[in-house]
Design an enzyme around this catalytic site. Structure first.
Site, PDB file in Angstrom:
ATOM      1  N   GLU A 437      -4.440  -3.560  -5.944  1.00  6.85           N
ATOM      2  CA  GLU A 437      -5.381  -4.376  -5.164  1.00  6.85           C
ATOM      3  C   GLU A 437      -6.832  -3.954  -5.408  1.00  6.85           C
ATOM      4  OE1 GLU A 437      -4.088  -6.893  -4.146  1.00  6.85           O
ATOM      5  OE2 GLU A 437      -2.001  -6.313  -3.910  1.00  6.85           O
ATOM      6  N   GLY A 438      -7.130  -3.560  -6.625  1.00  3.10           N
ATOM      7  CA  GLY A 438      -8.459  -3.058  -6.968  1.00  3.10           C
ATOM      8  C   GLY A 438      -8.480  -1.560  -6.829  1.00  3.10           C
TER       9      GLY A 438
END
Length: 598
Positions: A437-438
């Site tokens: 998610e980053g």
């Protein structure tokens, strides 16, 4: 391994006395979600997760999800049954809109449900977590027909959802994706390409999987500006909303991972699969960030949730394991909890977990304020604060998840390194949270590159000024709070100095700002944690619970005196610039130039 004990009393205290949940419950639309109702609800949820989901955690790690010879994917024994009970109980629908069969409760409550489920079994919890992200994307950008067709069964949990972003050649550079979406005469698109790292991309827990897939239409602009988002269901849906023929999306393989073994992480192949455009063409990145921002807070929560499970296990072990004789003790030996270094590790876990609990719920409460506060100005300000807190929650929460599970293993000593105790699983499972998610480096870049400059820096400076207000409350609370107040003041000064440096350096030398972004984000995590623990300490007397009052004071003081000073120690790293980071070439970094040549 011990039975998971949901921390309901701690959650109730956090809601009422630290993050101001009663204010959230007073907003229009949340009248049914008063504090007493919510505490009763999460108590029931905690029982469900402990009794139904938690027993699948260790067995799922050992068995793993696996791909059958026919290409289908099977989850570990017990997962499908536990998920069926989860759907029947309605836990996934609690924070979702009533219009589509949800309970209409605040996001704050939904995050607690996610936390309890993640503590019970992180691998299992990933499926509902990703489904919620897909739901939110459709709520924001789906048309009326798409919402009617997909949302009711996704909200109930009967159908699950995924995010299909990553491709082998692209990694975190989403703009480099090459999956194609070719328009068809009937208005659909033929989707062709390969996606990797797709969590629960296929499984046997639900009859339908709704994939949200990023792809390019013909002639789309290069990079991120040319990405669109499509619904690609595992099974096509007939006009009467029954399931039709299998779509052309197949699982090529499952990844063999360090942890979260029970969650199938798929490589998916799309071969002219039927897809349906969400919103307009080239809006894919905007839609993706709806999913990502929802998931980023939840990922930070994973560090808290798995850290809590590991802490409970290490605390029990420290009381049971007898070895050596503590100073002043009598008898043959002492429990290791009596030794100062073990106490230091336990208290580090306990204080850090309390701080993370408050931090995650604070962010979630501002999400609710940003959507439901009747005052438009308050909604706008809340949205700014969510922007500041989300990268901190994701990065600081997942980093501490790594550190705290490592401490839990350390307390177990050599037995922690042995898989049969189960504590190593927590460390293996949570390690992914800092990556997906980053990555946490991307979170730090987001903080300094996007959030820091909002209103010319006024947004973050106002938030820092709000944190400083705790000093007055601490001064009025009594002399036992003096060291907390003094240390917070010192560390707020360090954070402000770093912030001013970032703001003054950013435009002229963005590389230097990015070079210091990770230690700078850590400074924020430490300061917000110290601030929230102090808020908890000054609020605890209102509970009338002397033990709660004592424990909150000790946690806040321990954190302020022994953990918070790391903040000022990071000031040099945050403001050092990029000179030395780029001073050595690859050969010098490898040490090649210093090797003796013959």
């Amino acid at each position: 391994m011990i039975r998971y004990q949901p921390p309901i009393a701690d959650l109730a205290f956090a809601l009422e006395h630290v993050v101001g949940y009663p204010d959230i419950a007073s907003f229009p639309g949340f009248e049914h979600a008063d504090l007493d109702t919510v505490v009763d609800l999460i108590g029931q949820c905690g029982d469900f997760m402990a009794e139904v989901v938690a027993p699948t955690n260790h067995s799922g790690d050992v068995e793993s999800a696996h791909r059958q010879p026919d290409g289908s994917v099977v989850t570990p024994a017990g997962f499908a049954e536990a998920y069926r009970h989860y759907v029947e109980a309605g836990w996934g629908s609690v924070p979702l809109p009533e219009e589509f069969g949800g309970g209409g409760f605040p996001r704050t409550v939904g995050l607690i449900i996610q936390e309890l489920m993640t503590s019970a079994n992180m691998a299992f919890a990933l499926c509902p977590l990703l489904t919620q992200g897909a739901i939110e994307a459709l709520l924001h950008y789906g048309d009326a027909g798409q919402k009617r067709r997909y949302l009711p069964k996704m909200v109930s949990g009967e159908w699950t959802g995924t995010m299909n972003l990553t491709e082998p050649q692209a990694g975190s550079d989403v703009g480099a994706l090459t999956t194609r979406a070719v328009p068809q005469p009937d208005g659909s698109f033929a989707i062709t390409g390969q996606k990797m790292f797709i969590t629960f991309g296929d499984h046997d827990m639900a009859e339908q999987i709704v994939h949200l897939v990023l792809a390019r239409t013909p002639g789309a602009p290069a990079g991120t500006k040319g990405i669109s988002c499509f619904i690609v269901p595992k099974f096509l849906v007939n006009d009467d909303e029954s399931l039709g023929e299998r779509n052309s999306v197949h699982t090529v393989s499952l990844e063999h991972k360090m942890g979260i073994h029970g969650a199938p992480t798929c490589v998916l192949s799309y071969e002219e699969a039927t897809g349906y455009l969400i919103g307009e063409e080239n809006l894919g990145m905007r839609i993706m960030f709806v999913m990502m921002n929802s998931a980023r807070l939840s990922v930070g929560m994973q560090g808290l949730a798995v850290g809590e499970r590991a802490y409970q296990q290490s605390l029990a072990y420290a009381q049971e394991r007898r070895q050596g004789l503590a100073i002043g003790a009598t008898g043959a030996d002492s429990a290791i909890i009596e030794f100062p270094d073990v106490r230091r590790m336990l208290l580090t876990q306990r204080a850090s977990l309390a701080a993370l609990q408050y931090l995650m719920l604070l962010d979630a409460s501002y999400v609710d304020r940003s959507t439901h506060d009747p005052n438009p100005a308050a909604r706008a300000r809340a949205n700014e604060i969510v922007g500041i807190l989300t990268p901190i929650c994701k990065s600081f929460g997942s980093d501490l998840g790594n550190e705290l599970t490592s401490l839990a293993l350390q307390i177990h000593g050599g037995m922690g390194y042995i898989e049969e105790t189960g504590v190593a699983q927590h460390m293996r499972d949570v390690r992914i949270a800092a990556i997906y998610e980053g990555t946490n480096g991307i979170q730090a870049a987001d903080l300094v590159g996007r959030k820091l400059g909002v209103r010319g820096g006024a947004s973050v400076m106002e938030f820092l000024a709000t944190m400083r207000e705790i000093g007055t409350e601490l001064a009025e609370a009594g002399t036992e709070f003096d060291t907390i107040r003094e240390e917070l003041d010192r560390q707020f000064d360090a954070l402000e100095q770093a912030t001013q440096w970032m703001l003054s350096t950013g435009r002229a030398d963005p590389n230097s700002v990015l070079a210091g972004s990770t230690p700078y984000l850590r400074m924020w995590g430490l300061c917000t944690s110290g601030w929230l623990l102090a808020r908890a300490a000054v609020s605890a007397p209102a509970t009338g619970d002397a033990r709660r009052e004592e424990s909150q004071l000790v946690l806040a003081r321990f954190y302020a005196e022994q953990l918070l000073p790391q903040c000022a120690g990071l000031l040099g790293a945050a403001t050092a610039g990029s000179r030395d980071l780029f001073a050595l070439d690859a050969d010098q970094l490898s040490g090649a130039t210093s090797r003796v040549r013959h």
